[in-house]
Scaffold this motif. Structure first.
Motif, PDB file in Angstrom:
ATOM      1  N   THR A   1      -3.061  15.945   0.546  1.00  0.00           N
ATOM      2  CA  THR A   1      -2.589  17.283   0.205  1.00  0.00           C
ATOM      3  C   THR A   1      -2.740  18.162   1.439  1.00  0.00           C
ATOM      4  O   THR A   1      -3.396  17.779   2.419  1.00  0.00           O
ATOM      5  N   PHE A   2      -2.143  19.346   1.382  1.00  0.00           N
ATOM      6  CA  PHE A   2      -2.276  20.280   2.489  1.00  0.00           C
ATOM      7  C   PHE A   2      -3.750  20.566   2.782  1.00  0.00           C
ATOM      8  O   PHE A   2      -4.181  20.569   3.936  1.00  0.00           O
ATOM      9  N   GLU A   3      -4.535  20.788   1.715  1.00  0.00           N
ATOM     10  CA  GLU A   3      -5.943  21.126   1.899  1.00  0.00           C
ATOM     11  C   GLU A   3      -6.713  20.011   2.590  1.00  0.00           C
ATOM     12  O   GLU A   3      -7.634  20.278   3.368  1.00  0.00           O
ATOM     13  N   ARG A   4      -6.348  18.767   2.330  1.00  0.00           N
ATOM     14  CA  ARG A   4      -7.066  17.644   2.930  1.00  0.00           C
ATOM     15  C   ARG A   4      -6.630  17.374   4.366  1.00  0.00           C
ATOM     16  O   ARG A   4      -7.416  16.895   5.174  1.00  0.00           O
ATOM     17  N   VAL A   5      -5.373  17.687   4.664  1.00  0.00           N
ATOM     18  CA  VAL A   5      -4.828  17.337   5.980  1.00  0.00           C
ATOM     19  C   VAL A   5      -5.007  18.454   6.995  1.00  0.00           C
ATOM     20  O   VAL A   5      -5.296  18.200   8.170  1.00  0.00           O
ATOM     21  N   PHE A   6      -4.854  19.712   6.566  1.00  0.00           N
ATOM     22  CA  PHE A   6      -4.758  20.802   7.531  1.00  0.00           C
ATOM     23  C   PHE A   6      -5.986  20.970   8.425  1.00  0.00           C
ATOM     24  O   PHE A   6      -5.837  21.219   9.625  1.00  0.00           O
ATOM     25  N   PRO A   7      -7.224  20.855   7.915  1.00  0.00           N
ATOM     26  CA  PRO A   7      -8.367  20.990   8.840  1.00  0.00           C
ATOM     27  C   PRO A   7      -8.312  19.986   9.997  1.00  0.00           C
ATOM     28  O   PRO A   7      -8.577  20.344  11.155  1.00  0.00           O
ATOM     29  N   ALA A   8      -7.966  18.729   9.699  1.00  0.00           N
ATOM     30  CA  ALA A   8      -7.863  17.720  10.759  1.00  0.00           C
ATOM     31  C   ALA A   8      -6.679  18.019  11.677  1.00  0.00           C
ATOM     32  O   ALA A   8      -6.745  17.817  12.898  1.00  0.00           O
ATOM     33  N   TYR A   9      -5.588  18.496  11.092  1.00  0.00           N
ATOM     34  CA  TYR A   9      -4.401  18.872  11.871  1.00  0.00           C
ATOM     35  C   TYR A   9      -4.756  20.003  12.838  1.00  0.00           C
ATOM     36  O   TYR A   9      -4.377  19.986  14.014  1.00  0.00           O
ATOM     37  N   LEU A  10      -5.498  20.986  12.348  1.00  0.00           N
ATOM     38  CA  LEU A  10      -5.911  22.112  13.179  1.00  0.00           C
ATOM     39  C   LEU A  10      -6.847  21.658  14.295  1.00  0.00           C
ATOM     40  O   LEU A  10      -6.688  22.051  15.457  1.00  0.00           O
TER      41      LEU A  10
ATOM     42  N   LYS B   1       0.854  -1.172   0.000  1.00  0.00           N
ATOM     43  CA  LYS B   1       0.000   0.000   0.000  1.00  0.00           C
ATOM     44  C   LYS B   1       0.898   1.232   0.000  1.00  0.00           C
ATOM     45  O   LYS B   1       1.791   1.352   0.839  1.00  0.00           O
ATOM     46  N   ILE B   2       0.692   2.111  -0.953  1.00  0.00           N
ATOM     47  CA  ILE B   2       1.538   3.300  -1.058  1.00  0.00           C
ATOM     48  C   ILE B   2       0.663   4.542  -1.018  1.00  0.00           C
ATOM     49  O   ILE B   2      -0.368   4.629  -1.686  1.00  0.00           O
ATOM     50  N   SER B   3       1.048   5.490  -0.174  1.00  0.00           N
ATOM     51  CA  SER B   3       0.337   6.762  -0.043  1.00  0.00           C
ATOM     52  C   SER B   3       1.275   7.897  -0.409  1.00  0.00           C
ATOM     53  O   SER B   3       2.488   7.826  -0.172  1.00  0.00           O
ATOM     54  N   PHE B   4       0.700   8.961  -0.971  1.00  0.00           N
ATOM     55  CA  PHE B   4       1.479  10.114  -1.409  1.00  0.00           C
ATOM     56  C   PHE B   4       0.993  11.367  -0.694  1.00  0.00           C
ATOM     57  O   PHE B   4      -0.185  11.513  -0.402  1.00  0.00           O
ATOM     58  N   PHE B   5       1.935  12.281  -0.444  1.00  0.00           N
ATOM     59  CA  PHE B   5       1.598  13.641  -0.026  1.00  0.00           C
ATOM     60  C   PHE B   5       2.122  14.562  -1.107  1.00  0.00           C
ATOM     61  O   PHE B   5       3.331  14.669  -1.310  1.00  0.00           O
ATOM     62  N   VAL B   6       1.202  15.223  -1.809  1.00  0.00           N
ATOM     63  CA  VAL B   6       1.589  16.101  -2.914  1.00  0.00           C
ATOM     64  C   VAL B   6       1.849  17.495  -2.359  1.00  0.00           C
ATOM     65  O   VAL B   6       0.920  18.189  -1.921  1.00  0.00           O
ATOM     66  N   GLY B   7       3.117  17.888  -2.357  1.00  0.00           N
ATOM     67  CA  GLY B   7       3.480  19.190  -1.810  1.00  0.00           C
ATOM     68  C   GLY B   7       3.145  20.334  -2.746  1.00  0.00           C
ATOM     69  O   GLY B   7       2.814  20.132  -3.914  1.00  0.00           O
ATOM     70  N   LYS B   8       3.258  21.536  -2.218  1.00  0.00           N
ATOM     71  CA  LYS B   8       3.037  22.732  -3.015  1.00  0.00           C
ATOM     72  C   LYS B   8       4.268  23.012  -3.879  1.00  0.00           C
ATOM     73  O   LYS B   8       5.353  22.485  -3.647  1.00  0.00           O
ATOM     74  N   LEU B   9       4.077  23.871  -4.856  1.00  0.00           N
ATOM     75  CA  LEU B   9       5.180  24.314  -5.699  1.00  0.00           C
ATOM     76  C   LEU B   9       5.927  25.410  -4.952  1.00  0.00           C
ATOM     77  O   LEU B   9       5.350  26.444  -4.601  1.00  0.00           O
TER      78      LEU B   9
END
Length: 302
Positions: A202-211, A162-170
Protein backbone atom coordinates in the motif's frame (compact mmCIF):
# COMPACT_ATOMS: atom_id res chain seq x y z
CA UNK A 1 20.00 -14.75 -26.59
CA UNK A 2 16.31 -14.35 -25.71
CA UNK A 3 17.25 -14.21 -22.02
CA UNK A 4 19.40 -11.17 -22.80
CA UNK A 5 16.35 -9.52 -24.36
CA UNK A 6 14.46 -10.03 -21.10
CA UNK A 7 17.09 -7.93 -19.33
CA UNK A 8 16.75 -5.21 -22.00
CA UNK A 9 12.94 -5.17 -21.99
CA UNK A 10 11.95 -5.40 -18.32
CA UNK A 11 8.25 -5.96 -19.14
CA UNK A 12 8.93 -8.81 -21.56
CA UNK A 13 7.91 -12.42 -20.91
CA UNK A 14 9.87 -15.55 -21.84
CA UNK A 15 7.92 -18.69 -22.83
CA UNK A 16 9.19 -22.27 -23.03
CA UNK A 17 6.28 -23.14 -25.33
CA UNK A 18 4.00 -21.29 -27.71
CA UNK A 19 1.93 -18.76 -25.68
CA UNK A 20 -1.64 -19.95 -25.28
CA UNK A 21 -3.03 -16.66 -23.92
CA UNK A 22 -1.53 -14.01 -26.25
CA UNK A 23 -2.25 -10.32 -25.80
CA UNK A 24 -2.80 -7.83 -28.59
CA UNK A 25 -0.56 -5.43 -26.66
CA UNK A 26 2.53 -7.63 -27.33
CA UNK A 27 4.86 -8.61 -30.13
CA UNK A 28 5.79 -12.31 -29.96
CA UNK A 29 9.09 -13.58 -31.36
CA UNK A 30 10.24 -17.18 -31.78
CA UNK A 31 13.85 -18.36 -31.66
CA UNK A 32 14.21 -21.59 -33.60
CA UNK A 33 17.72 -22.18 -32.23
CA UNK A 34 16.52 -21.96 -28.61
CA UNK A 35 12.98 -23.25 -29.22
CA UNK A 36 11.60 -20.44 -27.04
CA UNK A 37 9.25 -17.52 -27.44
CA UNK A 38 9.40 -14.02 -26.03
CA UNK A 39 6.62 -11.47 -25.71
CA UNK A 40 7.56 -7.78 -25.66
CA UNK A 41 5.05 -4.94 -25.07
CA UNK A 42 4.46 -3.02 -28.29
CA UNK A 43 4.87 0.26 -26.41
CA UNK A 44 8.45 -0.74 -25.48
CA UNK A 45 9.59 -1.40 -29.06
CA UNK A 46 10.51 1.36 -31.49
CA UNK A 47 10.03 0.94 -35.23
CA UNK A 48 13.78 0.52 -35.70
CA UNK A 49 13.97 -2.10 -32.94
CA UNK A 50 11.04 -3.97 -34.46
CA UNK A 51 12.84 -4.23 -37.82
CA UNK A 52 15.97 -5.51 -36.06
CA UNK A 53 14.08 -8.07 -33.96
CA UNK A 54 12.15 -9.27 -37.01
CA UNK A 55 15.44 -9.81 -38.85
CA UNK A 56 16.80 -11.92 -35.99
CA UNK A 57 13.67 -13.86 -34.98
CA UNK A 58 10.39 -15.01 -36.38
CA UNK A 59 7.58 -12.56 -35.58
CA UNK A 60 4.68 -14.79 -34.62
CA UNK A 61 1.07 -13.95 -35.37
CA UNK A 62 -1.80 -15.06 -33.13
CA UNK A 63 -5.55 -15.01 -33.21
CA UNK A 64 -5.96 -12.81 -30.16
CA UNK A 65 -9.29 -12.78 -28.34
CA UNK A 66 -10.97 -9.40 -28.63
CA UNK A 67 -11.22 -7.36 -25.46
CA UNK A 68 -14.49 -5.77 -24.52
CA UNK A 69 -15.18 -2.17 -25.47
CA UNK A 70 -15.09 -1.19 -21.80
CA UNK A 71 -11.73 -2.90 -21.17
CA UNK A 72 -10.22 -1.24 -24.25
CA UNK A 73 -11.55 2.17 -23.17
CA UNK A 74 -9.89 1.76 -19.76
CA UNK A 75 -6.60 0.54 -21.23
CA UNK A 76 -6.49 3.46 -23.66
CA UNK A 77 -7.34 5.93 -20.90
CA UNK A 78 -4.63 4.71 -18.53
CA UNK A 79 -1.85 4.10 -21.05
CA UNK A 80 -2.65 6.12 -24.19
CA UNK A 81 -4.11 9.43 -22.94
CA UNK A 82 -7.59 8.61 -24.23
CA UNK A 83 -10.69 10.27 -22.74
CA UNK A 84 -12.15 9.14 -19.42
CA UNK A 85 -14.24 5.97 -19.92
CA UNK A 86 -17.99 6.68 -19.88
CA UNK A 87 -19.56 5.83 -16.55
CA UNK A 88 -21.90 7.15 -13.90
CA UNK A 89 -21.33 10.65 -12.57
CA UNK A 90 -19.52 11.07 -9.26
CA UNK A 91 -17.92 7.63 -9.54
CA UNK A 92 -15.03 6.70 -7.23
CA UNK A 93 -12.52 4.10 -8.42
CA UNK A 94 -9.96 1.88 -6.69
CA UNK A 95 -7.20 0.33 -8.78
CA UNK A 96 -5.59 -2.84 -7.39
CA UNK A 97 -2.45 -3.57 -9.38
CA UNK A 98 -1.00 -7.07 -9.44
CA UNK A 99 2.28 -8.61 -10.53
CA UNK A 100 2.70 -12.33 -11.18
CA UNK A 101 6.12 -13.91 -10.86
CA UNK A 102 6.08 -17.29 -12.55
CA UNK A 103 6.66 -19.09 -15.83
CA UNK A 104 4.07 -19.43 -18.60
CA UNK A 105 1.39 -17.45 -16.81
CA UNK A 106 -2.05 -18.45 -18.09
CA UNK A 107 -3.88 -15.14 -18.17
CA UNK A 108 -7.27 -16.72 -18.77
CA UNK A 109 -7.06 -18.98 -15.72
CA UNK A 110 -5.65 -16.23 -13.49
CA UNK A 111 -8.36 -13.83 -14.61
CA UNK A 112 -11.11 -16.36 -13.92
CA UNK A 113 -9.68 -16.98 -10.46
CA UNK A 114 -9.48 -13.26 -9.69
CA UNK A 115 -13.08 -12.73 -10.75
CA UNK A 116 -14.06 -15.51 -8.39
CA UNK A 117 -12.76 -13.43 -5.47
CA UNK A 118 -13.89 -9.98 -6.58
CA UNK A 119 -17.39 -8.92 -7.59
CA UNK A 120 -18.73 -9.96 -10.98
CA UNK A 121 -18.78 -6.38 -12.22
CA UNK A 122 -15.10 -5.64 -11.63
CA UNK A 123 -12.85 -5.10 -14.64
CA UNK A 124 -9.46 -6.77 -15.11
CA UNK A 125 -7.05 -4.99 -17.43
CA UNK A 126 -3.75 -6.62 -18.46
CA UNK A 127 -0.80 -4.31 -18.95
CA UNK A 128 1.45 -7.13 -20.13
CA UNK A 129 1.82 -10.87 -19.70
CA UNK A 130 2.48 -10.73 -15.98
CA UNK A 131 1.06 -7.45 -14.79
CA UNK A 132 -2.38 -5.95 -14.67
CA UNK A 133 -5.02 -4.36 -12.48
CA UNK A 134 -8.44 -4.90 -11.03
CA UNK A 135 -10.72 -1.86 -11.40
CA UNK A 136 -13.42 -1.52 -8.76
CA UNK A 137 -16.06 1.12 -8.20
CA UNK A 138 -16.57 2.23 -4.60
CA UNK A 139 -19.88 0.39 -4.33
CA UNK A 140 -18.19 -2.84 -5.49
CA UNK A 141 -15.38 -2.90 -2.91
CA UNK A 142 -15.76 -5.96 -0.71
CA UNK A 143 -12.32 -7.43 0.06
CA UNK A 144 -10.30 -6.32 3.07
CA UNK A 145 -6.49 -6.32 3.14
CA UNK A 146 -6.50 -9.60 5.11
CA UNK A 147 -8.78 -11.19 2.49
CA UNK A 148 -6.46 -10.01 -0.29
CA UNK A 149 -3.52 -11.67 1.48
CA UNK A 150 -5.50 -14.91 1.76
CA UNK A 151 -6.41 -14.66 -1.92
CA UNK A 152 -2.75 -14.21 -2.87
CA UNK A 153 -1.81 -17.32 -0.90
CA UNK A 154 -4.60 -19.31 -2.57
CA UNK A 155 -3.51 -18.25 -6.07
CA UNK A 156 0.11 -19.09 -5.26
CA UNK A 157 -0.95 -22.56 -4.13
CA UNK A 158 -3.29 -23.22 -7.07
CA UNK A 159 -1.13 -21.86 -9.91
CA UNK A 160 2.42 -22.22 -8.52
CA UNK A 161 3.10 -18.52 -9.03
CA UNK A 162 3.88 -15.68 -6.67
CA UNK A 163 1.44 -12.80 -6.95
CA UNK A 164 1.77 -9.40 -5.27
CA UNK A 165 -0.82 -6.63 -5.08
CA UNK A 166 -0.66 -2.87 -4.71
CA UNK A 167 -3.93 -1.62 -3.24
CA UNK A 168 -4.52 1.89 -4.54
CA UNK A 169 -6.45 4.67 -2.89
CA UNK A 170 -10.06 5.47 -3.69
CA UNK A 171 -9.98 8.19 -6.37
CA UNK A 172 -12.64 10.23 -8.11
CA UNK A 173 -12.98 9.24 -11.78
CA UNK A 174 -11.63 12.22 -13.70
CA UNK A 175 -8.75 13.16 -15.98
CA UNK A 176 -6.53 13.32 -12.88
CA UNK A 177 -7.01 9.59 -12.24
CA UNK A 178 -4.43 8.69 -14.90
CA UNK A 179 -1.68 10.68 -13.17
CA UNK A 180 -2.63 9.20 -9.79
CA UNK A 181 -2.54 5.69 -11.27
CA UNK A 182 0.89 6.26 -12.83
CA UNK A 183 2.22 7.46 -9.47
CA UNK A 184 0.84 4.36 -7.72
CA UNK A 185 2.36 2.29 -10.53
CA UNK A 186 5.74 3.89 -9.81
CA UNK A 187 5.41 3.04 -6.11
CA UNK A 188 4.51 -0.55 -6.99
CA UNK A 189 7.49 -0.94 -9.34
CA UNK A 190 9.77 0.49 -6.66
CA UNK A 191 8.39 -1.94 -4.07
CA UNK A 192 8.83 -4.94 -6.35
CA UNK A 193 12.50 -4.14 -7.00
CA UNK A 194 13.63 -2.62 -3.69
CA UNK A 195 11.54 -4.16 -0.92
CA UNK A 196 11.11 -7.66 0.36
CA UNK A 197 8.00 -8.88 -1.38
CA UNK A 198 4.95 -9.32 0.83
CA UNK A 199 1.63 -10.24 -0.72
CA UNK A 200 0.20 -6.76 -0.27
CA UNK A 201 1.69 -3.31 -0.80
CA UNK A 202 0.00 0.00 0.00
CA UNK A 203 1.05 3.63 -0.20
CA UNK A 204 1.60 3.69 3.57
CA UNK A 205 3.92 0.68 3.43
CA UNK A 206 5.91 1.80 0.40
CA UNK A 207 6.26 5.56 0.75
CA UNK A 208 8.67 5.70 3.75
CA UNK A 209 11.13 3.44 1.90
CA UNK A 210 10.55 5.38 -1.33
CA UNK A 211 11.31 8.63 0.50
CA UNK A 212 14.44 7.21 2.15
CA UNK A 213 15.69 5.91 -1.21
CA UNK A 214 15.29 9.31 -2.89
CA UNK A 215 16.72 11.34 -0.03
CA UNK A 216 19.58 13.64 -1.19
CA UNK A 217 23.03 12.32 -0.28
CA UNK A 218 23.69 15.12 2.22
CA UNK A 219 20.51 14.44 4.17
CA UNK A 220 21.10 10.71 3.88
CA UNK A 221 24.47 11.10 5.60
CA UNK A 222 23.00 13.24 8.36
CA UNK A 223 19.91 11.18 8.96
CA UNK A 224 20.05 9.20 12.20
CA UNK A 225 23.81 8.60 11.98
CA UNK A 226 24.14 7.29 15.51
CA UNK A 227 21.34 4.75 15.06
CA UNK A 228 22.72 3.60 11.72
CA UNK A 229 26.14 3.17 13.32
CA UNK A 230 24.60 0.86 15.93
CA UNK A 231 23.07 -1.23 13.14
CA UNK A 232 26.41 -1.43 11.34
CA UNK A 233 28.01 -2.79 14.51
CA UNK A 234 25.19 -5.24 15.19
CA UNK A 235 23.18 -6.31 12.08
CA UNK A 236 21.21 -8.80 14.18
CA UNK A 237 19.97 -5.92 16.29
CA UNK A 238 18.86 -4.13 13.12
CA UNK A 239 16.76 -7.05 11.88
CA UNK A 240 15.20 -7.48 15.32
CA UNK A 241 14.23 -3.84 15.71
CA UNK A 242 12.86 -3.53 12.16
CA UNK A 243 10.65 -6.61 12.50
CA UNK A 244 9.45 -5.35 15.90
CA UNK A 245 8.45 -1.99 14.40
CA UNK A 246 6.85 -3.58 11.33
CA UNK A 247 4.68 -5.67 13.63
CA UNK A 248 3.33 -2.67 15.51
CA UNK A 249 5.50 -3.31 18.61
CA UNK A 250 3.77 -6.64 19.14
CA UNK A 251 6.33 -8.69 21.09
CA UNK A 252 4.59 -12.06 20.68
CA UNK A 253 4.24 -11.72 16.92
CA UNK A 254 7.80 -10.44 16.54
CA UNK A 255 9.29 -13.27 18.61
CA UNK A 256 7.30 -15.79 16.57
CA UNK A 257 8.50 -14.37 13.24
CA UNK A 258 12.11 -14.27 14.41
CA UNK A 259 11.93 -17.73 16.02
CA UNK A 260 13.25 -16.40 19.32
CA UNK A 261 11.98 -16.37 22.91
CA UNK A 262 10.21 -13.24 24.13
CA UNK A 263 12.91 -12.79 26.77
CA UNK A 264 15.55 -12.76 24.03
CA UNK A 265 13.53 -10.17 22.14
CA UNK A 266 13.19 -7.97 25.22
CA UNK A 267 16.93 -8.26 25.89
CA UNK A 268 17.68 -6.99 22.37
CA UNK A 269 15.19 -4.13 22.65
CA UNK A 270 16.68 -3.07 26.00
CA UNK A 271 20.15 -3.32 24.48
CA UNK A 272 19.12 -1.02 21.61
CA UNK A 273 17.56 1.51 23.99
CA UNK A 274 20.67 1.49 26.16
CA UNK A 275 22.94 2.13 23.16
CA UNK A 276 20.83 4.86 21.54
CA UNK A 277 18.81 6.35 24.39
CA UNK A 278 15.64 6.01 22.27
CA UNK A 279 12.50 4.33 23.57
CA UNK A 280 10.51 2.52 20.90
CA UNK A 281 7.12 2.91 22.59
CA UNK A 282 7.20 6.65 21.96
CA UNK A 283 5.73 7.52 18.53
CA UNK A 284 8.50 9.94 17.58
CA UNK A 285 11.17 7.52 18.74
CA UNK A 286 9.65 4.63 16.81
CA UNK A 287 9.27 6.77 13.66
CA UNK A 288 12.87 7.99 13.82
CA UNK A 289 14.23 4.49 14.35
CA UNK A 290 12.14 3.03 11.54
CA UNK A 291 13.39 5.69 9.14
CA UNK A 292 16.95 4.92 10.28
CA UNK A 293 16.27 1.25 9.43
CA UNK A 294 15.35 2.28 5.89
CA UNK A 295 18.46 4.44 5.54
CA UNK A 296 20.60 1.55 6.79
CA UNK A 297 19.06 -0.78 4.18
CA UNK A 298 19.81 1.74 1.43
CA UNK A 299 23.44 1.95 2.56
CA UNK A 300 23.69 -1.83 2.53
CA UNK A 301 22.40 -1.95 -1.04
CA UNK A 302 24.84 0.75 -2.09
Amino acid sequence: MLKKLVSLYENSILFSKRPNQPSEQFYYFFSEAENEWIGIPKTDVSEKELRLLTALYSLESFQVPRTSTTEKAWYDFLFSHAPVPPTHTETFIRLIQFHINGNDVNQGEIESALKGFFTDNCLIIWENGSRGMVIEEKKQITLSEEELIAMSETLASDFYVKISFFVGKLHHLSDQLRAKFLLEKEYFSFAMTKLTNPAIFTFERVFPAYLAHHLPDELNKRGSQEIVAVFHDDPELFSTIKVFLENNLNASMTAKKLYIHRNTLQYRIDKFTEKTGIGLKDFYGAFTVFFACLLFENQQEG
